[in-house]
Design a protein around this motif. Structure first.
Motif, mmCIF file in Angstrom:
data_model
loop_
_atom_site.group_PDB
_atom_site.id
_atom_site.type_symbol
_atom_site.label_atom_id
_atom_site.label_comp_id
_atom_site.label_asym_id
_atom_site.label_seq_id
_atom_site.Cartn_x
_atom_site.Cartn_y
_atom_site.Cartn_z
ATOM 1 N N MET A 1 0.850 -1.190 0.000
ATOM 2 C CA MET A 1 0.000 0.000 0.000
ATOM 3 C C MET A 1 0.889 1.245 0.000
ATOM 4 O O MET A 1 1.909 1.276 0.667
ATOM 5 C CB MET A 1 -0.902 -0.048 1.246
ATOM 6 N N ALA A 2 0.467 2.251 -0.724
ATOM 7 C CA ALA A 2 1.232 3.491 -0.808
ATOM 8 C C ALA A 2 1.228 4.232 0.526
ATOM 9 O O ALA A 2 0.266 4.151 1.295
ATOM 10 C CB ALA A 2 0.641 4.379 -1.894
ATOM 11 N N LYS A 57 -6.411 -6.464 10.433
ATOM 12 C CA LYS A 57 -5.532 -7.039 9.388
ATOM 13 C C LYS A 57 -5.857 -6.555 7.989
ATOM 14 O O LYS A 57 -4.962 -6.380 7.167
ATOM 15 C CB LYS A 57 -5.570 -8.566 9.432
ATOM 16 N N ASP A 58 -7.122 -6.348 7.677
ATOM 17 C CA ASP A 58 -7.504 -5.929 6.328
ATOM 18 C C ASP A 58 -8.030 -4.497 6.289
ATOM 19 O O ASP A 58 -8.579 -4.069 5.269
ATOM 20 C CB ASP A 58 -8.545 -6.892 5.753
ATOM 21 N N ALA A 76 6.807 -2.311 7.616
ATOM 22 C CA ALA A 76 7.408 -3.541 7.090
ATOM 23 C C ALA A 76 7.060 -4.734 7.975
ATOM 24 O O ALA A 76 6.695 -5.808 7.473
ATOM 25 C CB ALA A 76 8.920 -3.377 6.972
ATOM 26 N N TYR A 77 7.156 -4.559 9.291
ATOM 27 C CA TYR A 77 6.864 -5.653 10.221
ATOM 28 C C TYR A 77 5.402 -6.089 10.116
ATOM 29 O O TYR A 77 5.102 -7.285 10.002
ATOM 30 C CB TYR A 77 7.200 -5.235 11.651
ATOM 31 N N LEU A 78 4.494 -5.121 10.162
ATOM 32 C CA LEU A 78 3.068 -5.460 10.112
ATOM 33 C C LEU A 78 2.709 -6.122 8.782
ATOM 34 O O LEU A 78 1.924 -7.070 8.753
ATOM 35 C CB LEU A 78 2.216 -4.211 10.356
ATOM 36 N N THR A 84 -2.647 -6.048 5.471
ATOM 37 C CA THR A 84 -2.700 -5.804 4.038
ATOM 38 C C THR A 84 -2.798 -4.337 3.632
ATOM 39 O O THR A 84 -2.695 -4.025 2.449
ATOM 40 C CB THR A 84 -3.906 -6.544 3.425
ATOM 41 N N ASN A 85 -3.022 -3.435 4.592
ATOM 42 C CA ASN A 85 -3.288 -2.044 4.221
ATOM 43 C C ASN A 85 -2.606 -1.086 5.198
ATOM 44 O O ASN A 85 -3.252 -0.256 5.835
ATOM 45 C CB ASN A 85 -4.806 -1.813 4.189
#
Length: 98
Positions: A1-2, A57-58, A76-78, A84-85
């Motif tokens: 994700m940006a 998570k989403d 990065a870790y998550l 996902t976002n």
């Protein structure tokens, strides 16, 4: 994700949007200044807090720190843990307050 800019986050907040904002700075930094609505989860505590974040998570999560370094590591870790976002606030709280 940006990643997300301070301007974009502020515009969304002004429009009434309430993305989940996680401040990964230390508690004393969080006490000095904070983004409205942010919750404080210091970077070093993320592994033990994953269960608390499982419902997100989403969903969109904006992570930030002072300048963007720690929050980049948090993103990065998550992401590695299946989130996902996750978006890093570019420039951190310094950019947000500028």
């Amino acid at each position: 994700m940006a990643d997300i800019t301070s301007d974009e986050l502020k515009q969304r907040q002004q429009a009434g949007e309430t993305p989940t904002i996680i401040d990964v700075r230390e508690p004393w930094e969080f006490e000095e200044s904070r983004i409205p609505g942010a919750q404080n989860l210091p970077l070093g505590t993320l592994p033990e807090k994953l269960d608390d974040l499982a419902d997100l998570k989403d969903q969109e999560i904006v992570v930030h720190c002072k300048s963007g370094s720690r929050s980049s590591a948090a993103k990065a870790y998550l992401t590695q843990q299946g989130f996902t976002n996750v978006r890093n606030l570019l420039g951190g709280i310094q950019g947000y307050q500028a």
